[in-house]
Design an enzyme around this catalytic site. Structure first.
Site, short mmCIF file in Angstrom:
data_model
loop_
_atom_site.label_atom_id
_atom_site.label_comp_id
_atom_site.label_asym_id
_atom_site.label_seq_id
_atom_site.Cartn_x
_atom_site.Cartn_y
_atom_site.Cartn_z
CG LEU A 102 -3.49 3.85 -17.28
CD1 LEU A 102 -2.07 3.84 -17.81
CD2 LEU A 102 -4.23 5.09 -17.78
CD GLU A 117 -0.08 9.34 -11.92
OE1 GLU A 117 -0.76 8.30 -11.86
OE2 GLU A 117 0.80 9.64 -11.10
CG HIS A 138 4.27 -12.69 -13.38
ND1 HIS A 138 3.16 -11.92 -13.65
CD2 HIS A 138 5.33 -11.89 -13.57
CE1 HIS A 138 3.55 -10.71 -14.01
NE2 HIS A 138 4.86 -10.67 -13.97
CG HIS A 151 7.70 -13.44 -42.92
ND1 HIS A 151 7.69 -12.11 -42.58
CD2 HIS A 151 7.07 -13.56 -44.11
CE1 HIS A 151 7.08 -11.43 -43.55
NE2 HIS A 151 6.70 -12.28 -44.48
P1 FAD Z 1 -3.48 -12.37 -2.65
O1 FAD Z 1 -3.80 -12.84 -4.01
O2 FAD Z 1 -4.03 -11.09 -2.18
O3 FAD Z 1 -3.93 -13.55 -1.68
C1 FAD Z 1 -3.89 -13.47 -0.30
C2 FAD Z 1 -5.02 -14.31 0.28
O4 FAD Z 1 -4.84 -14.42 1.67
C3 FAD Z 1 -6.40 -13.70 0.08
O5 FAD Z 1 -7.24 -14.58 -0.63
C4 FAD Z 1 -6.90 -13.45 1.49
O6 FAD Z 1 -8.29 -13.70 1.63
C5 FAD Z 1 -6.09 -14.43 2.30
N1 FAD Z 1 -5.91 -14.04 3.71
C6 FAD Z 1 -5.48 -12.84 4.16
N2 FAD Z 1 -5.40 -12.86 5.50
C7 FAD Z 1 -5.80 -14.10 5.90
C8 FAD Z 1 -5.94 -14.74 7.17
N3 FAD Z 1 -5.61 -14.12 8.31
N4 FAD Z 1 -6.38 -16.02 7.19
C9 FAD Z 1 -6.70 -16.67 6.05
N5 FAD Z 1 -6.58 -16.12 4.83
C10 FAD Z 1 -6.13 -14.86 4.76
N6 FAD Z 1 -0.96 -9.25 -11.23
C11 FAD Z 1 -0.46 -9.75 -12.37
O7 FAD Z 1 0.63 -10.32 -12.38
N7 FAD Z 1 -1.14 -9.63 -13.57
C12 FAD Z 1 -2.34 -9.01 -13.63
O8 FAD Z 1 -2.93 -8.92 -14.70
C13 FAD Z 1 -2.88 -8.46 -12.44
N8 FAD Z 1 -4.06 -7.84 -12.46
C14 FAD Z 1 -4.57 -7.33 -11.32
C15 FAD Z 1 -5.77 -6.65 -11.38
C16 FAD Z 1 -6.33 -6.11 -10.25
C17 FAD Z 1 -7.64 -5.39 -10.34
C18 FAD Z 1 -5.65 -6.26 -8.98
C19 FAD Z 1 -6.25 -5.71 -7.73
C20 FAD Z 1 -4.45 -6.93 -8.92
C21 FAD Z 1 -3.89 -7.46 -10.09
N9 FAD Z 1 -2.66 -8.13 -10.07
C22 FAD Z 1 -2.15 -8.61 -11.24
C23 FAD Z 1 -1.89 -8.32 -8.83
C24 FAD Z 1 -2.11 -9.74 -8.25
O9 FAD Z 1 -3.48 -9.92 -8.03
C25 FAD Z 1 -1.34 -9.92 -6.95
O10 FAD Z 1 0.01 -9.61 -7.15
C26 FAD Z 1 -1.45 -11.35 -6.45
O11 FAD Z 1 -2.79 -11.69 -6.22
C27 FAD Z 1 -0.64 -11.52 -5.16
O12 FAD Z 1 -0.81 -12.80 -4.66
P2 FAD Z 1 -0.71 -13.09 -3.09
O13 FAD Z 1 -0.94 -14.55 -2.95
O14 FAD Z 1 0.52 -12.51 -2.54
O15 FAD Z 1 -1.90 -12.28 -2.43
P1 NAI Z 2 0.20 1.72 -9.35
O1 NAI Z 2 1.25 1.86 -8.32
O2 NAI Z 2 0.46 0.97 -10.58
O3 NAI Z 2 -0.28 3.17 -9.81
C1 NAI Z 2 -0.78 4.11 -8.92
C2 NAI Z 2 -0.71 5.47 -9.59
O4 NAI Z 2 -1.41 6.38 -8.79
C3 NAI Z 2 0.71 5.99 -9.75
O5 NAI Z 2 0.91 6.42 -11.07
C4 NAI Z 2 0.78 7.12 -8.73
O6 NAI Z 2 1.64 8.16 -9.14
C5 NAI Z 2 -0.67 7.58 -8.70
N1 NAI Z 2 -1.06 8.24 -7.47
C6 NAI Z 2 -0.73 7.90 -6.20
N2 NAI Z 2 -1.32 8.73 -5.34
C7 NAI Z 2 -2.04 9.61 -6.06
C8 NAI Z 2 -2.89 10.69 -5.74
N3 NAI Z 2 -3.10 11.06 -4.47
N4 NAI Z 2 -3.48 11.38 -6.74
C9 NAI Z 2 -3.28 11.02 -8.04
N5 NAI Z 2 -2.49 9.99 -8.40
C10 NAI Z 2 -1.89 9.30 -7.43
O7 NAI Z 2 -1.06 1.15 -8.53
P2 NAI Z 2 -2.46 0.57 -9.01
O8 NAI Z 2 -2.75 0.98 -10.40
O9 NAI Z 2 -3.42 0.91 -7.94
O10 NAI Z 2 -2.19 -0.98 -8.99
C11 NAI Z 2 -1.71 -1.60 -7.81
C12 NAI Z 2 -0.87 -2.78 -8.14
O11 NAI Z 2 -1.66 -3.87 -8.60
C13 NAI Z 2 0.12 -2.51 -9.28
O12 NAI Z 2 1.28 -1.90 -8.82
C14 NAI Z 2 0.39 -3.88 -9.77
O13 NAI Z 2 1.40 -4.45 -8.98
C15 NAI Z 2 -0.92 -4.63 -9.52
N6 NAI Z 2 -1.66 -4.77 -10.78
C16 NAI Z 2 -1.07 -5.37 -11.84
C17 NAI Z 2 -1.72 -5.49 -13.04
C18 NAI Z 2 -1.04 -6.13 -14.18
O14 NAI Z 2 0.00 -6.73 -13.98
N7 NAI Z 2 -1.57 -6.04 -15.39
C19 NAI Z 2 -3.08 -5.01 -13.21
C20 NAI Z 2 -3.59 -4.35 -12.05
C21 NAI Z 2 -2.90 -4.27 -10.89
#
Ligand code: FAD
Ligand code: NAI
Length: 471
Positions: free
Chosen positions: A190, A207, A327, A450
């Site tokens: 979305l 979906e 977070h 407000h």
């Molecule tokens: P990661 O951020 O994935 O970090 C792990 C790191 O480990 C990576 O940089 C990787 O290169 C490194 N690594 C892996 N294996 C090795 C290895 N063997 N040696 C050295 N380095 C290694 N969350 C929110 O709360 N708000 C959002 O708005 C939001 N938006 C998102 C939008 C998108 C498109 C995506 C994909 C995710 C989003 N998320 C959001 C989710 C958020 O990005 C993750 O929850 C968060 O990054 C998790 O942090 P992490 O440190 O666990 O993992």
């Molecule tokens: P998601 O789990 O939020 O949503 C995946 C959706 O795909 C679900 O509604 C599920 O029912 C549907 N789905 C699964 N298999 C399917 C299929 N075969 N055909 C059609 N629909 C199917 O996962 P998403 O959007 O990929 O994001 C992954 C994670 O990244 C999130 O769960 C979130 O933790 C993190 N994220 C957080 C953001 C934020 O906090 N603003 C922004 C982007 C990602």
């Protein structure tokens, strides 16, 4: 290979979980090393997740608003165009500013930063394949695994990040596709669907479930969100599954079918975004060398103090249990170091907010109505629409509502659900209320400035135990 001195703590992964733990450890006076293979710090969130997606969401919203929502405000604009290259550059500026900021914080807090790929050679020894070439062995008294997650692939559709893309491709397209099909109507689908729809793509979201928003979103809110996004031009096919695809022709062809079987159809798209969830990433870590296993979802198994069965090796962030949120990873980064240093730490998993940064935003904390109902607890609901909020009215931005669910007997707030402009900021107050175990009356009797959107939160609380004034 060279060997370094033994460290108090070695962290694998410099994402939000890992870098926060590293800074906290530095602050606590631990000798700490963080190993990251990406080349920059900040992980998925800063490099290809939260930050770049929000930069694109903000600027595409601005563009969309200038196109569709200025005349009625008394603002006449001329020729409005998208310069996609500059849009992407401004996103990259936000990303590089923040990733460099983390590197600065490492220096400030005496964190050793090693660029390379880590794998376990033993329970205390990690071999690093250095980015600059060569190998190094790092020894840690304590080790934290924070290797994050990756997009779940869709069987049969090969990701090339150009026509069949994940979110990583979706933040870097070089041209606005005419049409885009999004598989998965969760948060990524979305948010990124909104970006490209605003920039001019015809977006269709497929979906599997009967509701958009992914896990956790309140059903009433999800319905409202779908309605507004539809009005903005996004098409939805709910309760529909993708059976397979073919990317060999000029357009990608996707076969879809009603989830319960039956009606089949083929969708054509220039670009297909696969957004069906993310899965823990532990490839290449050499877990087998130390006998650590993952569960059926690929998560590293830990106890309540983040310890694996090898107690000095702990795991935080996306590669273990809990919501995959930055977070949440950050809270764990602080708590895990407190466990190592002091023996105690704390994260309240019942008070972690979720935000979807579409327009309007959707935000929630605590339980949704489906969950409260299923728990059998008697509850009451207070609802307040932004159409009755003065600030939303002055902003000509009145879509959405605040919904508060409270325990019918104790009045304790169980869940807060907001759809509306700035819901992502407003939810902080709901999170604090839940953290402190507030009753809806506590909130309803708290003075709110407000005219602000936050008054809708106060009035929804009033509606939970009594009546709102303005609705
Ligand atoms: P990661 O951020 O994935 O970090 C792990 C790191 O480990 C990576 O940089 C990787 O290169 C490194 N690594 C892996 N294996 C090795 C290895 N063997 N040696 C050295 N380095 C290694 N969350 C929110 O709360 N708000 C959002 O708005 C939001 N938006 C998102 C939008 C998108 C498109 C995506 C994909 C995710 C989003 N998320 C959001 C989710 C958020 O990005 C993750 O929850 C968060 O990054 C998790 O942090 P992490 O440190 O666990 O993992
Ligand atoms: P998601 O789990 O939020 O949503 C995946 C959706 O795909 C679900 O509604 C599920 O029912 C549907 N789905 C699964 N298999 C399917 C299929 N075969 N055909 C059609 N629909 C199917 O996962 P998403 O959007 O990929 O994001 C992954 C994670 O990244 C999130 O769960 C979130 O933790 C993190 N994220 C957080 C953001 C934020 O906090 N603003 C922004 C982007 C990602």
């Amino acid at each position: 290979a060279t060997e370094s001195e033994e460290k108090d703590l070695v962290i694998i992964g410099g994402g939000v979980a890992g870098y926060v733990a590293a800074i906290k450890a530095g602050q606590e006076g631990l000798k700490v090393t963080c190993i990251e293979k990406r080349g920059t710090l900040g992980g998925t969130c800063l490099n290809v997740g939260c930050i770049p997606s929000k930069a694109l969401l903000n600027n595409s919203h601005l563009y969309h608003q200038i196109l569709h929502d200025t005349k009625n405000r008394g603002i006449e604009v001329g020729d409005v165009k998208i310069n996609l290259e500059q849009l992407m550059k401004s996103k990259d500026t936000a990303v590089s500013g923040l990733t460099k900021g983390v590197e600065f914080l490492f220096k400030k807090n005496n964190v050793e930063y090693i660029k390379g790929t880590a794998s376990f050679a033993g329970e205390h020894e990690i071999t690093v394949n250095l980015t600059e070439g060569g190998e190094k062995t790092v020894v840690g008294k304590n080790i934290i695994i924070a290797t994050g997650s990756e997009a779940t692939p869709f069987p049969g559709l090969e990701i090339d990040e150009k026509r069949i893309i994940t979110s990583t491709g979706a933040i870097a397209l070089t041209k606005v596709p005419e049409s885009m099909v999004v598989i998965g109507g969760g948060i990524i689908g979305l948010e990124m669907g909104s970006v490209w729809s605003r920039l001019g793509s015809k977006v269709t979201v497929v979906e599997f479930l009967g509701q958009i928003g992914g896990p956790g979103m309140d059903a009433e809110v999800a319905k409202a969100a779908q309605k507004v996004l539809k009005k903005q031009g996004i098409d939805f096919k709910l309760s529909t599954k993708v059976m397979g695809g073919d990317a060999s022709g000029e357009k990608v062809k996707l076969q879809v079918e009603a989830a319960k079987g039956g009606k089949e159809e083929t969708l054509d798209a220039d670009v297909v975004l696969v957004a069906i969830g993310r899965r823990p990433y532990t490839a290449g870590l050499g877990l087998e060398n130390i006998g650590l296993e993952t569960d059926d979802k690929g998560r590293l198994v830990i106890d309540s103090e983040y310890r694996t069965k090898i107690p000095h090796i702990r795991v935080i962030g996306d590669c273990t249990f809990g919501p995959m949120l930055a977070h949440k990873a950050e809270e764990e980064g602080v708590a895990v170091v407190e466990y190592i240093k002091k023996g105690y730490g704390h994260v309240n998993y019942g008070a972690i907010p979720s935000v979807m940064y579409t327009h309007p935003e959707v935000a929630w904390v605590g339980q949704n109505e489906q969950e409260v109902k299923a728990s059998g607890v008697k509850y009451k609901v207070g609802n307040f629409p932004f159409t009755a909020n003065s600030r939303a009215k002055t902003n000509l931005d009145t879509e959405g509502f605040v919904k508060i669910i409270a325990d019918a007997e104790t009045d304790r707030i169980l869940g807060v659900h907001i759809i509306g402009a700035s819901a992502g900021e407003l939810i902080a107050e709901g999170t604090l209320a839940i953290e402190y175990g507030a009753s809806s009356e506590d909130v309803g009797r708290t003075s709110h400035a407000h005219p602000t959107l936050s008054e809708a939160f106060k009035e929804a609380a009033m509606a939970t135990y009594g009546k709102a004034i303005h609705f």
